[in-house]
Design a protein around this motif. Structure first.
Motif, mmCIF file in Angstrom:
data_model
loop_
_atom_site.group_PDB
_atom_site.id
_atom_site.type_symbol
_atom_site.label_atom_id
_atom_site.label_comp_id
_atom_site.label_asym_id
_atom_site.label_seq_id
_atom_site.Cartn_x
_atom_site.Cartn_y
_atom_site.Cartn_z
ATOM 1 N N LEU A 140 1.708 6.808 -31.667
ATOM 2 C CA LEU A 140 1.759 8.259 -31.812
ATOM 3 C C LEU A 140 1.185 8.931 -30.574
ATOM 4 O O LEU A 140 0.048 8.684 -30.193
ATOM 5 C CB LEU A 140 0.946 8.638 -33.045
ATOM 6 C CG LEU A 140 1.089 10.019 -33.605
ATOM 7 C CD1 LEU A 140 2.488 10.235 -34.149
ATOM 8 C CD2 LEU A 140 0.087 10.222 -34.711
ATOM 9 N N VAL A 145 6.316 14.716 -35.039
ATOM 10 C CA VAL A 145 5.527 13.605 -34.513
ATOM 11 C C VAL A 145 6.235 13.078 -33.276
ATOM 12 O O VAL A 145 7.442 12.809 -33.313
ATOM 13 C CB VAL A 145 5.400 12.493 -35.589
ATOM 14 C CG1 VAL A 145 4.708 11.284 -35.032
ATOM 15 C CG2 VAL A 145 4.680 13.026 -36.806
ATOM 16 N N ALA A 183 1.280 15.375 -32.245
ATOM 17 C CA ALA A 183 1.824 15.890 -33.505
ATOM 18 C C ALA A 183 1.564 17.378 -33.591
ATOM 19 O O ALA A 183 0.617 17.894 -33.001
ATOM 20 C CB ALA A 183 1.195 15.170 -34.687
#
Length: 99
Positions: free
Chosen positions: A47, A60, A50
């Motif tokens: 990740l 995301v 976000a």
């Protein structure tokens, strides 16, 4: 006219656009961290960022297309983590980082 130091300009407590930008960046960083913690340990680095848009979409940003594919299977986990952080997302969209 008083001179503003860079520290004062970038303070999240300051009034004005720069303070707003710093506060927003911190919130986005906190959301990204909360979502990352909700994922399995082997997803470290998946990740990048976000955000929750005004329309309710949790967006995301994945590090690679392969991570994006894996994160799409985790949308319920990501939505639950965003809700636990006090947000109200209605859908999750996974995108790939452009860098």
């Amino acid at each position: 006219m008083a001179e503003n130091t860079l520290k004062d300009l970038l303070s999240p407590c300051s009034d004005g656009d720069l303070g707003d930008i710093v506060r927003r960046a911190r919130k986005l960083g906190e959301l990204t961290e909360a979502l990352s913690r909700a994922l399995p340990d082997d997803y470290a680095g998946a990740l990048v960022a976000a955000n929750v848009r005004d329309n309710g979409d949790l967006v995301v940003i994945a590090a690679t297309p392969a991570w994006a594919s894996r994160l799409r299977y985790e949308t319920d986990t990501l939505l639950d983590a965003a809700r636990a952080a006090g947000l109200e997302p209605t859908a999750c969209r996974v995108r790939v980082s452009q860098s």
